[in-house]
Design a protein around this motif. Structure first.
Motif, PDB file in Angstrom:
ATOM      1  N   SER A   1      35.182  58.823  20.907  1.00  0.00           N
ATOM      2  CA  SER A   1      35.473  57.494  21.473  1.00  0.00           C
ATOM      3  C   SER A   1      36.530  57.577  22.563  1.00  0.00           C
TER       4      SER A   1
ATOM      5  N   ILE B   1      41.653  46.450  23.661  1.00  0.00           N
ATOM      6  CA  ILE B   1      40.261  46.853  23.425  1.00  0.00           C
ATOM      7  C   ILE B   1      40.181  48.353  23.167  1.00  0.00           C
ATOM      8  N   LEU B   2      40.927  49.135  23.916  1.00  0.00           N
ATOM      9  CA  LEU B   2      40.965  50.584  23.700  1.00  0.00           C
ATOM     10  C   LEU B   2      41.386  50.899  22.270  1.00  0.00           C
TER      11      LEU B   2
ATOM     12  N   SER C   1      41.340  48.993  19.540  1.00  0.00           N
ATOM     13  CA  SER C   1      40.387  48.586  18.510  1.00  0.00           C
ATOM     14  C   SER C   1      39.113  49.412  18.562  1.00  0.00           C
ATOM     15  N   THR C   2      38.710  49.870  19.727  1.00  0.00           N
ATOM     16  CA  THR C   2      37.498  50.684  19.848  1.00  0.00           C
ATOM     17  C   THR C   2      37.710  52.073  19.266  1.00  0.00           C
TER      18      THR C   2
ATOM     19  N   THR D   1      34.329  48.240  15.529  1.00  0.00           N
ATOM     20  CA  THR D   1      34.015  48.120  16.953  1.00  0.00           C
ATOM     21  C   THR D   1      33.464  49.445  17.454  1.00  0.00           C
TER      22      THR D   1
ATOM     23  N   VAL E   1      35.396  45.960  28.048  1.00  0.00           N
ATOM     24  CA  VAL E   1      36.240  46.388  29.166  1.00  0.00           C
ATOM     25  C   VAL E   1      35.508  46.190  30.489  1.00  0.00           C
TER      26      VAL E   1
ATOM     27  N   GLN F   1      30.399  48.657  22.315  1.00  0.00           N
ATOM     28  CA  GLN F   1      30.968  47.304  22.325  1.00  0.00           C
ATOM     29  C   GLN F   1      32.290  47.279  23.096  1.00  0.00           C
ATOM     30  N   GLY F   2      33.147  48.269  22.854  1.00  0.00           N
ATOM     31  CA  GLY F   2      34.420  48.333  23.558  1.00  0.00           C
ATOM     32  C   GLY F   2      34.247  48.506  25.052  1.00  0.00           C
TER      33      GLY F   2
ATOM     34  N   PHE G   1      35.711  56.572  26.308  1.00  0.00           N
ATOM     35  CA  PHE G   1      36.481  55.466  26.855  1.00  0.00           C
ATOM     36  C   PHE G   1      37.249  55.916  28.090  1.00  0.00           C
TER      37      PHE G   1
END
Length: 190
Positions: free
Chosen positions: A20, A57-58, A60-61, A67, A76, A71-72, A24
């Motif tokens: 992730s 968001i980072l 929680s992802t 998440t 973003v 979804q993340g 990300f």
């Protein structure tokens, strides 16, 4: 839940976090390249909100099981798209710019505090004094102006022999005070 389970993580979770973060990271670089460096600037309150939103968001992802990476990244991507649209509209429509942006405000002129402006900015003299010390100011007489910028940063303009370019202050509330004060100083009268 036993306290030891708090410190335990299985290999599958670690691999999920690892992948992730990598996904990300590269997508964030891609989004930034597409939207431009403004994405992480601190030029306005909505720029700051963008940075906070991406960080949230980072987090929680990457560490949340609920998440997914897709979804993340979608969230973003939506933030980047929204910021790009708002930036374009803001540049073209003055009403929107005035609605979204704070206006820079003068807090001190020629070593004198502007009490009404301090009150409006919800600041005290000691807040300004802290900033002056951080800028190496030893005396209020060294200060021509202190301006709270739209990002809540404070600019300290020192007294010196340079004749000001008043157009640099056009977007500052009460900017006429700067010219009036400058022209009334004995060393700067024409």
């Amino acid at each position: 839940m036993e306290w030891r389970t708090w410190f335990l993580v299985d290999l599958e979770q670690l691999m999920g976090i690892f992948l992730s973060v990598i996904g990300f990271y590269f997508c964030l670089i891609f989004f930034t390249r597409m939207a431009g460096l403004r994405s992480f600037s601190k030029l306005s309150s909505y720029d700051f909100a963008m940075t906070i939103g991406i960080g949230s968001i980072l987090a929680s992802t990457v560490v949340s099981k609920s998440t997914s990476l897709s979804q993340g990244l979608f969230a973003v991507g939506m933030l980047f798209a929204l910021q790009t649209i708002v930036s374009l509209v803001r540049r073209r429509v003055k009403f929107i710019k005035a609605l979204l942006d704070n206006q820079a405000i003068i807090l001190m002129v020629d070593g004198e505090y502007l009490s009404d402006n301090l009150r409006e900015a919800k600041l005290s003299r000691s807040d300004v004094q802290e900033v002056l010390r951080k800028h190496g100011i030893k005396s209020k007489s060294e200060v021509f102006a202190v301006i709270m910028e739209t990002t809540a940063d404070m600019s300290v303009i020192k007294n010196n022999e340079v004749i000001p370019d008043w157009s640099l202050f056009d977007d500052v509330r009460d900017s006429q005070l700067l010219a009036q004060t400058y022209n009334s100083l004995p060393t700067h009268t024409d």
